[in-house]
Write a protein that holds these residues in place. Structure first.
Motif, PDB file in Angstrom:
ATOM      1  N   UNK A   1      70.713  61.519  78.500  1.00  0.00           N
ATOM      2  CA  UNK A   1      71.662  62.728  78.845  1.00  0.00           C
ATOM      3  C   UNK A   1      71.119  63.698  78.005  1.00  0.00           C
ATOM      4  N   UNK A   2      70.361  63.484  76.956  1.00  0.00           N
ATOM      5  CA  UNK A   2      69.935  64.491  76.071  1.00  0.00           C
ATOM      6  C   UNK A   2      68.468  65.277  76.565  1.00  0.00           C
ATOM      7  N   UNK A   3      67.886  64.932  77.725  1.00  0.00           N
ATOM      8  CA  UNK A   3      66.500  65.361  78.241  1.00  0.00           C
ATOM      9  C   UNK A   3      66.702  66.148  79.342  1.00  0.00           C
TER      10      UNK A   3
ATOM     11  N   UNK B   1      66.962  56.529  69.751  1.00  0.00           N
ATOM     12  CA  UNK B   1      66.065  56.994  68.817  1.00  0.00           C
ATOM     13  C   UNK B   1      66.245  58.315  68.200  1.00  0.00           C
ATOM     14  N   UNK B   2      66.298  58.415  66.995  1.00  0.00           N
ATOM     15  CA  UNK B   2      66.722  59.609  66.152  1.00  0.00           C
ATOM     16  C   UNK B   2      65.645  60.713  66.399  1.00  0.00           C
ATOM     17  N   UNK B   3      64.335  60.208  66.661  1.00  0.00           N
ATOM     18  CA  UNK B   3      63.304  61.011  66.848  1.00  0.00           C
ATOM     19  C   UNK B   3      63.427  61.730  68.360  1.00  0.00           C
TER      20      UNK B   3
ATOM     21  N   UNK C   1      64.741  67.211  71.016  1.00  0.00           N
ATOM     22  CA  UNK C   1      65.737  68.097  71.998  1.00  0.00           C
ATOM     23  C   UNK C   1      66.397  68.851  70.973  1.00  0.00           C
ATOM     24  N   UNK C   2      65.913  69.250  69.830  1.00  0.00           N
ATOM     25  CA  UNK C   2      66.726  70.169  68.950  1.00  0.00           C
ATOM     26  C   UNK C   2      67.805  69.783  68.035  1.00  0.00           C
ATOM     27  N   UNK C   3      68.164  68.479  68.178  1.00  0.00           N
ATOM     28  CA  UNK C   3      69.305  68.182  67.401  1.00  0.00           C
ATOM     29  C   UNK C   3      69.087  67.823  65.888  1.00  0.00           C
ATOM     30  N   UNK C   4      70.039  67.830  64.997  1.00  0.00           N
ATOM     31  CA  UNK C   4      69.471  67.416  63.456  1.00  0.00           C
ATOM     32  C   UNK C   4      69.382  66.080  63.452  1.00  0.00           C
ATOM     33  N   UNK C   5      70.195  65.185  64.066  1.00  0.00           N
ATOM     34  CA  UNK C   5      70.370  63.891  63.931  1.00  0.00           C
ATOM     35  C   UNK C   5      70.837  63.336  65.249  1.00  0.00           C
ATOM     36  N   UNK C   6      70.874  62.043  65.530  1.00  0.00           N
ATOM     37  CA  UNK C   6      71.518  61.137  66.531  1.00  0.00           C
ATOM     38  C   UNK C   6      72.969  61.260  66.415  1.00  0.00           C
ATOM     39  N   UNK C   7      73.501  61.414  67.565  1.00  0.00           N
ATOM     40  CA  UNK C   7      74.915  61.616  67.827  1.00  0.00           C
ATOM     41  C   UNK C   7      75.657  60.078  67.653  1.00  0.00           C
ATOM     42  N   UNK C   8      76.735  59.928  67.096  1.00  0.00           N
ATOM     43  CA  UNK C   8      77.305  58.804  66.936  1.00  0.00           C
ATOM     44  C   UNK C   8      77.465  57.788  68.266  1.00  0.00           C
TER      45      UNK C   8
END
Length: 462
Positions: free
Chosen positions: A108-110, A140-142, A147-154
């Motif tokens: 969903x992030x890509x 993956x946090x990386x 894709x511009x997020x500071x960290x992985x979402x819960x």
């Protein structure tokens, strides 16, 4: 058997999918061709010759151990790195096959849901209705940072996000174009009927999409939906959205329990449990004799790069596994509060297969995350398939020792035995991938959540 089993062929466009380091052997050297098209063409023509149902293309969008260092172990070993884009290969593989389904992983992030829905509709047209989508939320946090997020979402929040994402896709695939919108009528000068094509006007927490869908309905409208969800949130997502779900079950008894949980939950949510296929991983080393199979399995394990394996597990779990005392038992690991639900559910599945008192060191030495878990002759592999089928599973995600090359062994040695026992199809059924898998038409099951999604509906009105 009274019902046909599904066989997915697992594939990853990468030097080492799970056999970390095996590329250094004569048998694994074939993986050097991972960046060329022809080896994958060879794979799918072999799969179709073996009447395999579906090619399942895995994917990740980050480096596994970058969170715990500089990514050296993953990059050095080529462990799920590099990662060519799997969507880019679907048309080519569809062109050289006629029946094989092709399911692609995309998270969903890509990609924006409007663009992704357009891609999948296009590919479904170009393959005459043989496309599937493996829905993932990324772990993956990386990947998130790429894709511009500071960290992985819960964990649970990722499933909430995924639900809005796929609801946008449902509106585009299922509701933007009515049946009968495609006319191609020269007499009335109407290629399409604009009164039957609608904007979706989606307004949600993450997406605002007006529409309409700019691809006409494809043979399946919605691609066949694959998903693996082991946590409570993951199971809820599966019974709402998936048509094929991957069970974490380590034993047939565990599969019976997992299937019962999913079926009960589906009925509670108004879903026909038969419209959700449940499959498990099957990964084998094949030998003409049991001794030969065991020798080949030992050879595989002797050449595993355990530093790369540890990096892979660290990235997938979000935990620096070097911090875990090797004497810690699986029972303790499944209860560790600092682990996320994704990780704890993985350890719970491991307890089913290995026992709660097995130590983490033994767990790694037993190659719990490696392919080739079962070593035997084609007849012994067929026996194993029968054990799982008797537990109620609908099929298998067959994970090869090497993505490339290995499939000739499976098709030439194992498939004939499975076919002779009625455990694998001898010919393909006609129609789209959904028709082939469910024998019930090209459309989503009437009890599927997508039918209840409405265009113009906002988050506030749901």
């Amino acid at each position: 058997m009274s019902r046909e089993l599904i066989y997915n062929a697992f594939l990853h466009l990468t030097p080492n999918h799970h056999s970390h380091g095996y590329w250094r052997t004569a048998e694994g050297d074939v993986q050097r061709g991972y960046s060329k098209l022809q080896p994958y063409v060879d794979v799918v023509t072999t799969l179709e010759r073996g009447r395999i149902d579906n090619l399942f293309i895995a994917d990740v969008v980050g480096v596994y151990d970058l969170e715990f260092g500089d990514g050296d172990a993953t990059i050095r070993a080529g462990s799920q790195f590099p990662e060519p884009d799997p969507v880019s290969i679907v048309s080519a593989l569809g062109l050289v096959t006629e029946h094989l389904g092709i399911a692609v992983t995309s998270n969903i992030i890509q990609n924006h849901p409007f663009s992704f829905a357009r891609q999948l509709s296009s590919l479904d047209h170009f393959t005459d209705g043989r496309v599937g989508w493996n829905i993932v939320t990324s772990y993956l946090k990386n990947g998130f940072r790429n894709f511009g997020y500071e960290d992985i979402v819960g964990h649970d929040a990722r499933y909430e996000w995924a639900q809005e994402y796929i609801d946008v896709a449902y509106k585009l695939w299922e509701h933007s174009w009515e049946d009968g919108a495609v006319l191609h009528d020269a007499a009335t000068n109407r290629f399409f009927d604009p009164e039957k094509i609608h904007t979706i006007d989606h307004v949600g927490e993450r997406y605002r999409v007006q529409g309409p869908h700019i691809v006409e309905p494809s043979p399946q409208r919605t691609p066949v939906l694959f998903q693996a969800g082991n946590s409570p949130a993951g199971r809820e997502f599966a019974v709402r959205n998936a048509e094929v779900t991957f069970l974490p079950s380590a034993t047939p008894d565990a599969a019976r329990r997992d299937i019962a949980v999913l079926d009960a939950l589906a009925r509670e949510r108004g879903r026909d449990p038969r419209s959700l296929k449940k499959i498990v991983t099957l990964s084998t080393v094949i030998g003409a004799t049991e001794d030969e199979a065991k020798r080949k399995q030992a050879h595989l394990h002797e050449h595993i790069d355990y530093a790369a394996l540890r990096a892979f597990l660290s990235g997938g779990s979000g935990i620096d596994l070097s911090s875990i005392d090797p004497s810690t038992t699986l029972r303790e690991l499944q209860e560790r509060s600092e682990f996320g639900e994704h990780v704890r559910s993985s350890f719970r599945a491991a307890v089913d297969g290995h026992g709660e008192d097995v130590t983490f060191a033994d767990y790694l030495r037993d190659n719990a995350f490696l392919p080739g878990r079962f070593a035997g002759t084609p007849d012994q592999i067929a026996d194993e398939v029968e054990r799982w089928a008797a537990a109620g599973v609908d099929g298998f995600n067959v994970v090869p020792v090497t993505t490339l090359g290995w499939w000739d062994e499976w098709v030439d040695q194992v498939v004939p035995v499975l076919q002779s026992r009625g455990l694998a199809q001898r010919e393909y059924a006609p129609g789209t991938l959904r028709q082939k898998l469910f024998r019930n038409g090209d459309a989503l099951d009437p009890t599927h959540h997508a039918h209840g999604v409405r265009i113009g509906e906002t988050a506030a009105t749901r």
